[in-house]
Design an enzyme around this catalytic site. Structure first.
Site, PDB file in Angstrom:
ATOM      1  N   TRP A 145       0.817  -1.291   0.162  1.00  0.00           N
ATOM      2  CA  TRP A 145       0.102   0.017  -0.041  1.00  0.00           C
ATOM      3  C   TRP A 145       1.011   1.375  -0.110  1.00  0.00           C
ATOM      4  O   TRP A 145       0.467   2.333  -0.777  1.00  0.00           O
ATOM      5  CB  TRP A 145      -0.840   0.077   1.092  1.00  0.00           C
ATOM      6  N   ARG A 163      11.854   0.778   6.628  1.00  0.00           N
ATOM      7  CA  ARG A 163      12.726   0.099   7.477  1.00  0.00           C
ATOM      8  C   ARG A 163      13.949  -0.852   6.957  1.00  0.00           C
ATOM      9  O   ARG A 163      15.087  -0.821   7.493  1.00  0.00           O
ATOM     10  CB  ARG A 163      11.810  -0.942   8.554  1.00  0.00           C
ATOM     11  N   LYS A 169      -5.665   0.803   7.977  1.00  0.00           N
ATOM     12  CA  LYS A 169      -6.977   0.380   8.213  1.00  0.00           C
ATOM     13  C   LYS A 169      -6.877  -0.658   9.574  1.00  0.00           C
ATOM     14  O   LYS A 169      -7.350  -1.966   9.257  1.00  0.00           O
ATOM     15  CB  LYS A 169      -7.489  -0.326   6.962  1.00  0.00           C
ATOM     16  N   ALA A 220      -4.002  -2.035  -3.706  1.00  0.00           N
ATOM     17  CA  ALA A 220      -2.569  -1.679  -4.028  1.00  0.00           C
ATOM     18  C   ALA A 220      -2.636  -2.116  -5.457  1.00  0.00           C
ATOM     19  O   ALA A 220      -1.708  -1.466  -6.292  1.00  0.00           O
ATOM     20  CB  ALA A 220      -1.533  -2.020  -2.944  1.00  0.00           C
ATOM     21  N   LYS A 241     -14.221  -3.746   8.245  1.00  0.00           N
ATOM     22  CA  LYS A 241     -14.260  -4.393   7.007  1.00  0.00           C
ATOM     23  C   LYS A 241     -13.516  -5.710   6.773  1.00  0.00           C
ATOM     24  O   LYS A 241     -13.496  -6.298   6.160  1.00  0.00           O
ATOM     25  CB  LYS A 241     -14.494  -3.319   5.942  1.00  0.00           C
ATOM     26  N   ASP A 249     -15.939  -0.148   0.315  1.00  0.00           N
ATOM     27  CA  ASP A 249     -14.643  -0.509   0.781  1.00  0.00           C
ATOM     28  C   ASP A 249     -14.894  -1.830   1.489  1.00  0.00           C
ATOM     29  O   ASP A 249     -13.862  -2.804   1.375  1.00  0.00           O
ATOM     30  CB  ASP A 249     -13.954   0.394   1.823  1.00  0.00           C
ATOM     31  N   ARG A 258      -5.923  -9.500   1.464  1.00  0.00           N
ATOM     32  CA  ARG A 258      -5.066 -10.435   2.454  1.00  0.00           C
ATOM     33  C   ARG A 258      -5.954 -10.792   3.457  1.00  0.00           C
ATOM     34  O   ARG A 258      -5.638 -11.829   4.077  1.00  0.00           O
ATOM     35  CB  ARG A 258      -3.956  -9.612   2.778  1.00  0.00           C
ATOM     36  N   ILE A 302       0.469  -8.926   6.500  1.00  0.00           N
ATOM     37  CA  ILE A 302      -0.085  -8.526   7.757  1.00  0.00           C
ATOM     38  C   ILE A 302      -1.475  -8.533   7.501  1.00  0.00           C
ATOM     39  O   ILE A 302      -1.802  -7.706   6.389  1.00  0.00           O
ATOM     40  CB  ILE A 302       0.451  -7.532   8.413  1.00  0.00           C
TER      41      ILE A 302
END
Length: 332
Positions: free
Chosen positions: A15, A35, A110, A144, A195, A248, A259, A283
Site C-alpha cells: 500500500w 525499515r 486500516k 494496491a 471491513k 470498501d 489479504r 499482515i
C-alpha cells in the site's frame, strides 16, 4: 506558480508503494521511509521495490528513499502513515512531538493500535500533539495491486476539517485515481477497521465451502452490524451505502487481492493462525482489529455476531465449523 507539496510516506509495503505511485503522478516532492536497508538500497539503484509491487517504477527525480525516520520527516509538510497498525510505534520510535510540529498526519492504515485499542488518528493526536484539524484518513475501495496496474480507482479522504480533507484529496487525485472529501473521519476509520474483520469471516466461510449465496447474506448482515456499532460510538447522519463505507467493505470481502479474506480462507481450510501468517508473509490487519473491536464492545454491548464469530475462532480457538454453524442461526 504553485509550489510542489512536500510529503513523507512511512512504510515499505504494497500500500505504501501504491501511494508512492499515486503521489508521483502529481507535482510532489516525496521522501519515502523504509525499515529495510536492503530494500531501500535496491530501490535507489533499480527504481523498483523488490518486495512489493515490483512492477511499479519509482521516479528518482521525485522520490528520495531513506531509512532514518527523522531524516524522512525533516522537511515535509504532510506525513502519510502506511505501515501495519501493530508496527507504527516501532516505525516512529524516537520521534518527538516537536518533530511533527506544523505537519499534517494522514493515516493510510486500516487497523487499530493493538493493546491500546486506539484508532490511528486518535493515537497521532495524543502521542504527537497533532491538531485534529490537520489529521486525515485515506479510505478505499482501492487495492494496491490495481493501483499498480493503473486500473481506475477511487479514494475518499476523511477529516474533521473538510477543507483539509479536500486539500489531501487534491494531492492524491490523478490520471487513474479519483478522490473525494468527507467529514466523517470516525465513521470512515471504524468502517475501514471493521471491513477487514468481515473479510476474515468471508474467507473463513469460503474456506469451509460456503458459496456466493451465503456470502451475500453474510455481507449484508455485516453492513447492519457495522451500522449498529458506528452509530452507537459516533452517532451522526451518514450514508453507509457510499463507497468509503460499503464500497470498501465489498472490495475487501470479495476480492482475491484481499489479504484478510485470504487469511480467513486459510483458517477455514484448517490452518492455525501462526501457519496462516507464515503462509501469507503479509499482515492481515483484521487479525489484530477483531480483538480491539471485541474489547471495545465489552463496554457498549452492541450485537455483533459476525465479529464475535471471528474473535472466537482466532483467539479462543473455536472450531470454524462450530462457530459458523452458530452464526448461521442468527443471519437473516
Amino acid at each position: 506558480m504553485i509550489q510542489p507539496a512536500r510529503i513523507t510516506v512511512v512504510g515499505g509495503g504494497s500500500w505504501a508503494t501504491a501511494i508512492i505511485k499515486i503521489l508521483s503522478e502529481g507535482n510532489n516532492h516525496i521522501r519515502w521511509w523504509l525499515r529495510s536497508q536492503q530494500d531501500a538500497e535496491y530501490i535507489k539503484k533499480f527504481h523498483h521495490n523488490p518486495s512489493y509491487l515490483s512492477d511499479v517504477q519509482i521516479s528518482p527525480r521525485k522520490v528520495r528513499v531513506c531509512t532514518k525516520i527523522k531524516e524522512a520527516l525533516s522537511v515535509s509538510d504532510h506525513v502519510i502513515l502506511a505501515v501495519p497498525a501493530a508496527f507504527i510505534g516501532d516505525a516512529l520510535e524516537g520521534v518527538k512531538p516537536e518533530q511533527l510540529a506544523g505537519k499534517s498526519v494522514i493515516s493510510a492504515i486500516k487497523g487499530m493500535i493493538p493493546g491500546k485499542n486506539q484508532l490511528i488518528t486518535d493515537w497521532a493526536e495524543q502521542a504527537f500533539s497533532v491538531p485534529a484539524e490537520r489529521i486525515a484518513v485515506i479510505a478505499g475501495p482501492c487495492h494496491a495491486e490495481e493501483v499498480a496496474l493503473e486500473k481506475q480507482s477511487y479514494l475518499t479522504i476523511a477529516s474533521q476539517n473538510l477543507a483539509f480533507a479536500a486539500e489531501v484529496a487534491g494531492l492524491l487525485n490523478g490520471r487513474f485515481v479519483q478522490t473525494s472529501a468527507l467529514g466523517d473521519i470516525y465513521g470512515v476509520e471504524y468502517c475501514a477497521v471493521m471491513k477487514n474483520i468481515i473479510a476474515l469471516a468471508c474467507g473463513i466461510t469460503h474456506g469451509l465451502g460456503y458459496g456466493d449465496n451465503f456470502q451475500a447474506v453474510l455481507v449484508s448482515n455485516a453492513m447492519q452490524e457495522i451500522r449498529r456499532f458506528v452509530d452507537t460510538l459516533f452517532p451522526m447522519q451518514r450514508d453507509l451505502s457510499a463507497s468509503a463505507y460499503l464500497g470498501d467493505l465489498l472490495v475487501t470481502a470479495y476480492s482475491p487481492f484481499s489479504r484478510n479474506r485470504t487469511f480467513g480462507h486459510l483458517i477455514g481450510r484448517g490452518y492455525s493462525v501462526q501457519s496462516a501468517q507464515m503462509e501469507m508473509n503479509m499482515i492481515a490487519e483484521g487479525y489484530y482489529a477483531v480483538k480491539s473491536i471485541h474489547e471495545i464492545n465489552q463496554q457498549y454491548g452492541v450485537p455483533m455476531p459476525i465479529v464475535e464469530m471471528v474473535y472466537t475462532v482466532l483467539y479462543e480457538k473455536t472450531s470454524p465449523v462450530w462457530a459458523t454453524n452458530k452464526l448461521k442461526t442468527v443471519l437473516k
